[in-house]
Design an enzyme around this catalytic site. Structure first.
Site, PDB file in Angstrom:
ATOM      1  N   ARG A 163     -47.257  18.720   9.059  1.00 32.78           N
ATOM      2  CA  ARG A 163     -46.284  18.783   9.773  1.00 32.78           C
ATOM      3  C   ARG A 163     -46.418  20.305  10.508  1.00 32.78           C
ATOM      4  O   ARG A 163     -46.209  21.336   9.563  1.00 32.78           O
ATOM      5  CB  ARG A 163     -44.808  18.329   9.668  1.00 32.78           C
ATOM      6  CG  ARG A 163     -44.835  17.027   9.273  1.00 32.78           C
ATOM      7  CD  ARG A 163     -44.883  16.232  10.637  1.00 32.78           C
ATOM      8  NE  ARG A 163     -43.611  16.577  11.435  1.00 32.78           N
ATOM      9  CZ  ARG A 163     -42.420  15.518  11.387  1.00 32.78           C
ATOM     10  NH1 ARG A 163     -42.511  14.585  10.646  1.00 32.78           N
ATOM     11  NH2 ARG A 163     -41.249  15.697  12.035  1.00 32.78           N
TER      12      ARG A 163
ATOM     13  N   HIS B 245     -33.388   8.593   7.827  1.00 34.10           N
ATOM     14  CA  HIS B 245     -34.642   9.050   7.547  1.00 34.10           C
ATOM     15  C   HIS B 245     -35.501   7.689   6.779  1.00 34.10           C
ATOM     16  O   HIS B 245     -36.740   7.813   6.490  1.00 34.10           O
ATOM     17  CB  HIS B 245     -34.772  10.170   6.427  1.00 34.10           C
ATOM     18  CG  HIS B 245     -34.095  11.383   7.106  1.00 34.10           C
ATOM     19  ND1 HIS B 245     -32.607  11.738   6.885  1.00 34.10           N
ATOM     20  CD2 HIS B 245     -34.483  12.337   7.923  1.00 34.10           C
ATOM     21  CE1 HIS B 245     -32.309  12.622   7.550  1.00 34.10           C
ATOM     22  NE2 HIS B 245     -33.339  13.310   8.057  1.00 34.10           N
TER      23      HIS B 245
END
Ligand code: GLN
Ligand code: ZN
EC number: 2.1.1.14
Length: 763
Positions: free
Chosen positions: A524, A703
């Site tokens: 990421r 999440h």
């Protein structure tokens, strides 16, 4: 002669090659050999890029995280992955992210699924590392394969490799004892493994080893300080030379300790700790190398080379060949190459330096020191011209903004009335039930939204077509919320690609790179916008969208903004004024937006401060100062409104124990926080501190794809009500829903609304 070196290079690649190689491998679209080859190619390219330095780092490359690499080197694998008998790289990914590649999961049956390692912030950066896990029985065993291989590769390329490892004390400091045992008790077991590692390096003909101990820039108690003495006494007899590297801050009362450790050199971050260099020179033994981090490894600005040379030349005169120069820290925290930025405004570009340009600067400094400034006269003149152009630019400096900053006084951040008065005015206008329900702002960023945005960017879709597409999404979000029976609605943020970029793009004083990616964790990356000048808001940024959404419903519509502290903490910021001043400029600009929303009839305005906690300085002694200006900036943004306008804020965490008084000091009417995963345990902070206003503890873990049941939500809310009076509680998810699918969001919110209704009945 001064020696040049680098502490670490960004491994993700100028075009994020490592990200794409990893994600292909994880999806099962490429082989392990292909992934390993991609890693080797990046390492080779980066060594070639650094070849002109006297020493280049080796071992700074990691497929996922350098701390996890160190755990594998030290044989410190969590118990739950020890029986894995597939490839070591697959096991590495299992610790990193709970699973390896799709085809690596052939071991799923025999080795079982695992929990991913915990991740946390690397000091005060936005990089996240995998936390080493310890318990009282942790044993270490050396695995040199990765480092030996990388040193061999670097040698084959003809560069002078300096292995980089995390030092033993910082390694323990970074980890977590799962059984609450004393981590330092492991030091005697750890040191022989480090000694053996250094012996391997010596056998491989390594000269210098960089051993990173950034824990030295934090507040350490006597036990931890003693651990440094024990550790380096034990490692001092090895046949390699050790460069002890500190970075990200000042050593302060650890400086004398660092100088007397039996190592061969010390690296100091001269961007943060320049005034400690004199003391370091005085305290270091006269054979030791002093490495000076003279170029900022954390920002994207050109260094003022002439000014740097003023003090470096004096230091060189004192130290001669004992002086090394380098960036302040690993270049992991900056993008790779400015020359790729074809779309960046030429003048702004002339003020910037990414990793490769920072290494060029280092070369210029070294040449000036070693061969005289005349040998690099052109480069120094060009640098001086760039620095002067930035210093004098009217694009950077706005008299109007500076005047507005000068006019700030305490009244600007002050609500007109106390919370109690406001709360009753707001209740009268909003007419909300007990346990009101809302969401945090974003709804799923669907394929259609992304498609419309990319067609708009490429010119295929005109502005009117794009607006119509976004309005369709907003209408859909409103209809869904009405059908669900939520009390305070949101427009869904369809038009926002990113909560900081969206505002940055509309503010004067911001620039954007195309390839300025920085690793956040694993594969990421983030592309922080560049705050280069005084901030102002040419026109309203969100009012049309919110007004459009509000017109679709008779329920209250919440206006949605990102707060100044979060915008600041997720940007590359100026180095020519304090962060607090940049933050106040952002505050004044967002304040105008708040007031415009209010004028447009928006009665509830949420100002997200997702990253307020992230900005806390490394040393606790500096927390108070940061919190003072951060909270004041929020107050300036939010508190100019009428009594009957309700201000919300949202934070993506709730570890508030040590900052709860500051959070309360923001004086938001409602705060929504993340708590569902901890079973409301994080609300412990509210046991001892009577938070005065309303709170929405998140009851839906956004999440996870899991749908929380109504009973579970009721249960969580009952736990919350044990700590916070029920009449001040809201019911909402942990965070925004943009990464979820509508199919998950609808049933989850349906259960949430049903839970709120049943709580109202039993209240
Ligand atoms: N309003 C933002 C959203 O809902 C908040 C995101 C965040 O807190 N990170 O997406
Ligand atoms: Zn959040």
């Amino acid at each position: 002669m001064a020696t040049t070196h680098n502490l670490g290079f960004p491994r993700i690649g100028a075009r994020r090659e490592l990200k794409f190689a990893l994600e292909e491998y994880w999806k099962g679209e490429s082989s392990r050999e292909q992934l390993k080859a991609a890693g080797a190619a990046l390492r080779a390219r980066h060594w070639n890029d650094q070849a002109r330095l006297d020493y280049v780092p080796a071992g700074d490359f990691a497929f996922y995280d350098q701390v996890l690499d160190m755990s594998f080197t030290l044989g410190n694998l969590p118990q739950r992955v020890r029986d894995f008998h597939g490839d070591a790289l697959d096991n590495y990914f299992r610790v990193a992210r709970g699973r390896s590649a799709t085809h690596g999961e052939q071991h799923a049956a025999c080795c079982g699924g695992v929990a991913a390692g915990e991740m946390t912030k690397w000091f005060d950066t936005n990089y996240h590392y995998i936390v080493p896990e310890f318990d009282a029985n942790t044993q270490f065993t050396l695995d040199v394969s990765r480092l030996v291989e990388q040193i061999g590769e670097a040698r084959a390329l003809g560069v002078n490799a300096k292995p980089v490892i995390i030092g033993p004390v910082t390694y323990l400091w970074l980890g977590k004892a799962k059984d609450d045992s004393d981590k330092l008790a492991l030091l005697p077991r750890l040191l022989p493994v480090y000694a053996a590692l250094l012996d391997h390096f010596a056998a491989q003909g390594v000269d210098w080893v960089q051993i990173d101990e950034p824990a030295l820039v934090t507040e350490l108690d006597a036990e931890w300080r003693d651990a440094f003495v024990t550790a380096y006494d034990a490692l001092s007899a090895r046949r390699v030379r050790l460069l002890l590297a500190t970075y990200f801050g000042q050593l302060q009362d650890n400086l004398a300790l660092a100088c007397k450790l039996p190592v061969d050199g010390l690296h100091i971050d001269a961007i943060n700790a320049r005034d400690e260099i004199g003391d370091a020179v005085a305290h270091l033994p006269d054979t030791a190398v002093l490495s000076v981090g003279a170029i900022n490894g954390r920002n994207i600005w050109k260094s003022d080379l002439n000014a740097t040379l003023e003090w470096l030349e004096a230091l060189h005169g004192q130290l001669g060949s004992r002086l090394w120069i380098a960036p302040s820290c690993s270049l992991l925290h900056v993008p790779v190459d400015l020359t790729s930025e074809a779309n960046l405004d030429a003048e702004i570009k002339s003020w910037l330096a990414f990793a490769l340009q920072k290494l060029d600067e280092l070369r210029v400094l070294a040449d000036a020191l070693n061969h005289g400034r005349a040998s690099v006269a052109d480069a120094l003149a060009a640098n001086a011209a760039a620095i002067e152009s930035r210093r004098a630019s009217t694009r950077v400096h706005s008299a109007a903004v500076k005047a507005a900053i000068a006019r700030i006084d305490a009244s600007l951040g002050q609500r007109k009335s106390s919370y109690e008065t406001r709360a009753s005015a707001q209740a009268a206008i909003l007419g909300l039930p007990a346990f009101p329900t809302t969401t945090i702002g974003s709804f799923p960023q669907t394929g259609e939204i992304r498609h419309a945005r990319s067609r708009f960017k490429s010119g295929e879709l005109d502005a009117a077509g794009y607006r119509a597409a976004m309005e369709r999404e907003i209408t859909r979000a409103v209809r869904e919320q009405e059908a669900l029976g939520l009390d305070v609605l949101v427009h869904g943020e369809a038009e926002r690609n990113d909560m900081v970029e969206y505002f940055g793009e509309q503010l004067d004083g911001y620039a954007f790179s195309q390839f300025g990616w920085v690793q956040s964790y694993g594969s990421r990356c983030v592309k922080p916008p560049i705050l280069f000048g005084d901030i102002s808001r040419p026109k309203a940024m969100t009012v049309e969208w919110i007004a459009y959404a509000a017109a679709q419903t008779s329920k209250p519509m919440k206006g949605m903004l990102t707060g100044p502290v979060t915008i600041l903490n997720w940007s590359f910021v100026r180095d020519d004024q304090p962060r607090s001043v940049s933050c106040n400029q952002l505050a004044l600009a967002i304040r105008e937006e708040v007031l415009d929303l209010e004028k447009a009839g928006v009665r509830v305005i949420q100002i997200d401060e997702a990253a307020l906690r992230e900005g806390l300085p490394l040393r606790r002694s500096q927390w108070g100062e940061y919190l003072r200006w951060a909270v004041e900036s929020f107050r300036i943004t939010a508190n100019g409104v009428r009594d009957d306008t309700q201000i919300h804020t949202h934070m993506c965490y709730s570890e508030f124990n040590d900052i709860i008084a500051s959070i309360a000091g923001m004086d938001a009417d409602v705060i929504t926080i993340e708590t569902s995963r901890s079973d409301m345990e994080l609300l412990d902070a509210f046991d001892d501190f009577n938070y005065p206003n309303q709170i929405g503890p998140g009851v839906y873990d956004i999440h996870s794809p899991n749908i929380p049941s109504q009973e579970h939500i009721v249960d969580l809310m009952r736990k919350a009500a044990e700590r916070i009076p029920a009449e001040r509680l809201w019911v909402n998810p942990d965070c925004g829903l943009k990464t979820r699918q509508w199919e998950e969001v609808i049933p989850a919110l349906r259960n949430m609304v049903a839970a709120a209704r049943s709580l109202r009945q039993s209240a």
